[in-house]
Design a protein around this motif. Structure first.
Motif, PDB file in Angstrom:
ATOM      1  N   PRO A 291     -19.252   9.887   5.991  1.00 39.64           N
ATOM      2  CA  PRO A 291     -20.235  10.764   6.652  1.00 39.64           C
ATOM      3  C   PRO A 291     -19.610  12.001   7.279  1.00 39.64           C
ATOM      4  CG  PRO A 291     -19.830   8.797   7.975  1.00 39.64           C
ATOM      5  CD  PRO A 291     -19.140   8.580   6.664  1.00 39.64           C
ATOM      6  N   ASP A 292     -18.294  11.965   7.516  1.00 36.45           N
ATOM      7  CA  ASP A 292     -17.606  13.100   8.119  1.00 36.45           C
ATOM      8  C   ASP A 292     -16.854  13.937   7.090  1.00 36.45           C
ATOM      9  OD1 ASP A 292     -18.377  12.328  10.805  1.00 36.45           O
ATOM     10  OD2 ASP A 292     -16.915  10.699  10.609  1.00 36.45           O
ATOM     11  N   ASN A 293     -17.095  13.653   5.801  1.00 34.54           N
ATOM     12  CA  ASN A 293     -16.494  14.439   4.709  1.00 34.54           C
ATOM     13  C   ASN A 293     -14.969  14.292   4.651  1.00 34.54           C
ATOM     14  OD1 ASN A 293     -17.912  15.732   2.690  1.00 34.54           O
ATOM     15  ND2 ASN A 293     -17.377  17.789   3.399  1.00 34.54           N
ATOM     16  N   VAL A 294     -14.471  13.127   5.051  1.00 31.32           N
ATOM     17  CA  VAL A 294     -13.028  12.878   5.058  1.00 31.32           C
ATOM     18  C   VAL A 294     -12.539  12.539   3.642  1.00 31.32           C
ATOM     19  CG1 VAL A 294     -11.189  11.358   5.903  1.00 31.32           C
ATOM     20  CG2 VAL A 294     -13.008  12.097   7.450  1.00 31.32           C
ATOM     21  N   ILE A 295     -11.453  13.164   3.226  1.00 31.41           N
ATOM     22  CA  ILE A 295     -10.848  12.894   1.928  1.00 31.41           C
ATOM     23  C   ILE A 295     -10.077  11.579   2.000  1.00 31.41           C
ATOM     24  CG2 ILE A 295      -9.254  13.748   0.161  1.00 31.41           C
ATOM     25  CD1 ILE A 295      -9.755  16.591   1.365  1.00 31.41           C
ATOM     26  N   ARG A 296     -10.331  10.707   1.067  1.00 31.69           N
ATOM     27  CA  ARG A 296      -9.622   9.431   1.015  1.00 31.69           C
ATOM     28  C   ARG A 296      -8.276   9.663   0.343  1.00 31.69           C
ATOM     29  NH1 ARG A 296      -7.670   6.022  -3.478  1.00 31.69           N
ATOM     30  NH2 ARG A 296      -8.966   4.173  -3.589  1.00 31.69           N
ATOM     31  N   LEU A 297      -7.199   9.230   0.998  1.00 37.35           N
ATOM     32  CA  LEU A 297      -5.855   9.364   0.445  1.00 37.35           C
ATOM     33  C   LEU A 297      -5.179   8.000   0.475  1.00 37.35           C
ATOM     34  CD1 LEU A 297      -3.632  11.353  -0.582  1.00 37.35           C
ATOM     35  CD2 LEU A 297      -2.860  11.521   1.796  1.00 37.35           C
ATOM     36  N   ALA A 298      -4.569   7.604  -0.642  1.00 35.44           N
ATOM     37  CA  ALA A 298      -3.897   6.304  -0.726  1.00 35.44           C
ATOM     38  C   ALA A 298      -2.865   6.361  -1.840  1.00 35.44           C
ATOM     39  CB  ALA A 298      -4.899   5.183  -0.988  1.00 35.44           C
ATOM     40  N   THR A 299      -1.985   5.384  -1.845  1.00 32.55           N
ATOM     41  CA  THR A 299      -0.998   5.307  -2.909  1.00 32.55           C
ATOM     42  C   THR A 299      -0.819   3.872  -3.382  1.00 32.55           C
ATOM     43  OG1 THR A 299       1.218   5.994  -3.603  1.00 32.55           O
ATOM     44  CG2 THR A 299       1.044   5.008  -1.431  1.00 32.55           C
ATOM     45  N   ASP A 300      -0.352   3.740  -4.622  1.00 31.11           N
ATOM     46  CA  ASP A 300      -0.017   2.448  -5.208  1.00 31.11           C
ATOM     47  C   ASP A 300       1.501   2.353  -5.318  1.00 31.11           C
ATOM     48  OD1 ASP A 300      -2.743   1.399  -6.141  1.00 31.11           O
ATOM     49  OD2 ASP A 300      -2.688   3.374  -7.071  1.00 31.11           O
ATOM     50  N   LEU A 301       2.103   1.439  -4.580  1.00 38.59           N
ATOM     51  CA  LEU A 301       3.534   1.190  -4.683  1.00 38.59           C
ATOM     52  C   LEU A 301       3.727  -0.147  -5.375  1.00 38.59           C
ATOM     53  CD1 LEU A 301       4.627   2.208  -1.063  1.00 38.59           C
ATOM     54  CD2 LEU A 301       4.316   3.668  -3.073  1.00 38.59           C
ATOM     55  N   ARG A 302       4.706  -0.213  -6.270  1.00 39.57           N
ATOM     56  CA  ARG A 302       4.910  -1.464  -7.013  1.00 39.57           C
ATOM     57  C   ARG A 302       6.351  -1.936  -6.882  1.00 39.57           C
ATOM     58  NH1 ARG A 302       0.942   1.255 -10.059  1.00 39.57           N
ATOM     59  NH2 ARG A 302      -0.958  -0.011 -10.129  1.00 39.57           N
ATOM     60  N   PHE A 303       6.475  -3.254  -6.799  1.00 42.17           N
ATOM     61  CA  PHE A 303       7.766  -3.892  -6.587  1.00 42.17           C
ATOM     62  C   PHE A 303       7.991  -4.951  -7.655  1.00 42.17           C
ATOM     63  CE2 PHE A 303       6.109  -2.345  -2.613  1.00 42.17           C
ATOM     64  CZ  PHE A 303       7.200  -1.773  -1.975  1.00 42.17           C
ATOM     65  N   ALA A 304       9.253  -5.129  -8.033  1.00 38.77           N
ATOM     66  CA  ALA A 304       9.598  -6.129  -9.041  1.00 38.77           C
ATOM     67  C   ALA A 304      10.918  -6.796  -8.675  1.00 38.77           C
ATOM     68  CB  ALA A 304       9.703  -5.486 -10.423  1.00 38.77           C
ATOM     69  N   ASP A 305      11.169  -7.921  -9.313  1.00 46.49           N
ATOM     70  CA  ASP A 305      12.435  -8.643  -9.188  1.00 46.49           C
ATOM     71  C   ASP A 305      13.385  -8.066 -10.238  1.00 46.49           C
ATOM     72  OD1 ASP A 305      14.561 -10.390  -9.225  1.00 46.49           O
ATOM     73  OD2 ASP A 305      13.342 -12.207  -9.397  1.00 46.49           O
ATOM     74  N   SER A 306      14.417  -7.364  -9.794  1.00 47.61           N
ATOM     75  CA  SER A 306      15.310  -6.669 -10.731  1.00 47.61           C
ATOM     76  C   SER A 306      16.116  -7.626 -11.601  1.00 47.61           C
ATOM     77  CB  SER A 306      16.266  -5.751  -9.964  1.00 47.61           C
ATOM     78  OG  SER A 306      17.105  -6.514  -9.110  1.00 47.61           O
ATOM     79  N   SER A 307      16.134  -8.920 -11.252  1.00 46.56           N
ATOM     80  CA  SER A 307      16.864  -9.882 -12.068  1.00 46.56           C
ATOM     81  C   SER A 307      16.027 -10.395 -13.236  1.00 46.56           C
ATOM     82  CB  SER A 307      17.319 -11.069 -11.208  1.00 46.56           C
ATOM     83  OG  SER A 307      16.224 -11.880 -10.816  1.00 46.56           O
ATOM     84  N   ARG A 308      14.748  -9.999 -13.282  1.00 48.93           N
ATOM     85  CA  ARG A 308      13.838 -10.422 -14.347  1.00 48.93           C
ATOM     86  C   ARG A 308      13.426  -9.191 -15.166  1.00 48.93           C
ATOM     87  NH1 ARG A 308      13.819 -15.370 -15.547  1.00 48.93           N
ATOM     88  NH2 ARG A 308      11.741 -15.094 -16.426  1.00 48.93           N
ATOM     89  N   PRO A 309      12.921  -9.379 -16.396  1.00 48.97           N
ATOM     90  CA  PRO A 309      12.463  -8.229 -17.188  1.00 48.97           C
ATOM     91  C   PRO A 309      11.313  -7.496 -16.487  1.00 48.97           C
ATOM     92  CG  PRO A 309      12.699 -10.182 -18.566  1.00 48.97           C
ATOM     93  CD  PRO A 309      12.841 -10.655 -17.156  1.00 48.97           C
ATOM     94  N   TYR A 310      11.458  -6.188 -16.340  1.00 48.71           N
ATOM     95  CA  TYR A 310      10.408  -5.381 -15.714  1.00 48.71           C
ATOM     96  C   TYR A 310      10.189  -4.119 -16.547  1.00 48.71           C
ATOM     97  CZ  TYR A 310      14.358  -2.722 -13.774  1.00 48.71           C
ATOM     98  OH  TYR A 310      15.503  -1.975 -13.624  1.00 48.71           O
ATOM     99  N   ASP A 311       9.075  -3.457 -16.311  1.00 51.47           N
ATOM    100  CA  ASP A 311       8.690  -2.289 -17.108  1.00 51.47           C
ATOM    101  C   ASP A 311       9.480  -1.068 -16.648  1.00 51.47           C
ATOM    102  OD1 ASP A 311       7.412  -0.253 -18.491  1.00 51.47           O
ATOM    103  OD2 ASP A 311       5.434  -1.169 -18.322  1.00 51.47           O
TER     104      ASP A 311
END
Length: 324
Positions: A291-311
């Motif tokens: 209602p106050d015209n506020v811009i929504r700001l967010a981020t996606d952070l991703r974590f993995a186990d480096s000892s396993r196969p990851y993208d």
């Protein structure tokens, strides 16, 4: 949920009401780890209250909107940290970025949006974001303990720093493993609201008990890929015939929830909150009707186990048309 949900809480294809929505379960990050892990495994998500210092999150918000202010996106005379959209401007000149926005991972908007889009992408590379927020020790340390990965805890460089102007297109229905198929489904996503988000302000929503739904969709995808004669490598790049060209499962959250007999879980969020979710947990966002015209700001952070196969594609900073 009488009185909690109203007609102003909407998704692309209609309202969310007490009939098709409920509230997310919040968790104190100081609860015993075993209890938090049990909640995560049962719910597919963990809504952590104030796991990050509020002032640090708001500083990132201030830096972001100060950097984008020259584009005219903010209301004249307003404090950048408030992120109030300029009512004299058209949202078309300030498009969002990321999967499902403006047709996928390409560059959104036309010539009039060029300066805003340039700055929105360049913000991904600024120290106040990459170092101060994405690598924040409070979150990293929590993830390392919560997962048991310890020193093997790896933070992906590729993140999605999303702005969402009021009344613009929300994020479509998806699960994250769609985009991180080149690794095991063991990563953890941390969705970080960068600022307070009202219930009607376009926050993330989760389909109730949908981790199993996402896994079934993925299994069906794999079966179709095999039946079509695709190799394992080809299948990683192919889209499920039920998905859209953007990788989204649907742009109609209300219909999708009805089809699967589940409700959407919603919440207001505060700066400092973080939601962790599993790779197959289905989520989307509401329309930003702040209602106050506020811009929504967010981020996606991703974590993995480096000892396993990851993208490993996620170890490069976000760029348009990067194939992820």
């Amino acid at each position: 949920m009488p009185g909690v949900l109203s007609q102003t809480l909407t998704v692309s294809d209609g309202p969310l009401t007490s009939e098709n929505a409920a509230l997310l379960r919040p968790s104190d990050p100081n609860l015993p780890l075993d209890e938090l892990r049990q909640r995560f495994n049962e719910d597919g998500y963990l809504f952590l209250k104030q796991v990050l210092p509020r002032e640090d999150v708001l500083e990132a918000r201030r830096q972001y909107f100060s950097y984008l202010a020259p584009t005219g996106v903010l209301k004249d005379g307003s404090d950048p940290v408030e992120g109030i959209f300029n009512p004299d401007k058209t949202p078309d000149d300030y498009p969002g970025i990321g999967a499902g926005a403006a047709g996928g991972n390409g560059r959104p908007g036309g010539e009039s949006a060029a300066q805003f889009v340039d700055r929105a992408i360049e913000a991904h590379y600024k120290d106040w974001y990459t170092e101060k927020l994405c690598q924040h020790p409070a979150l990293y340390d929590f993830i390392a303990k919560f997962t048991g990965w310890g020193q093997n805890t790896l933070t992906f460089k590729r993140t999605l720093l999303r702005n969402n102007i009021p009344a613009t297109k929300p994020i479509g229905v998806h699960y994250d493993q769609i985009f991180i198929r080149h690794g095991e489904p063991t990563s953890v996503t941390a969705w970080v609201p960068i600022g307070d988000i009202k219930l009607t302000g376009g926050g993330l929503i989760y389909l109730e008990d949908s981790d199993s739904v996402g896994m079934k969709i993925e299994d069906d995808f794999t079966a179709k890929a095999v039946a079509a004669g695709l190799t394992e490598e080809e299948a990683k790049y192919a889209f499920n015939s039920n998905m859209m060209s953007t990788g989204m499962l649907s742009e109609n959250p209300a219909e999708f929830a009805k089809q699967h007999g589940r409700r959407w879980l919603v919440s207001a969020y505060e700066a400092g909150d973080v939601v962790l979710h599993k790779p197959h947990m289905i989520h989307a966002s509401t329309v930003n009707n702040d209602p106050d015209n506020v811009i929504r700001l967010a981020t996606d952070l991703r974590f993995a186990d480096s000892s396993r196969p990851y993208d490993k594609r996620w170890m490069n900073f976000y760029r348009f048309n990067d194939g992820v």
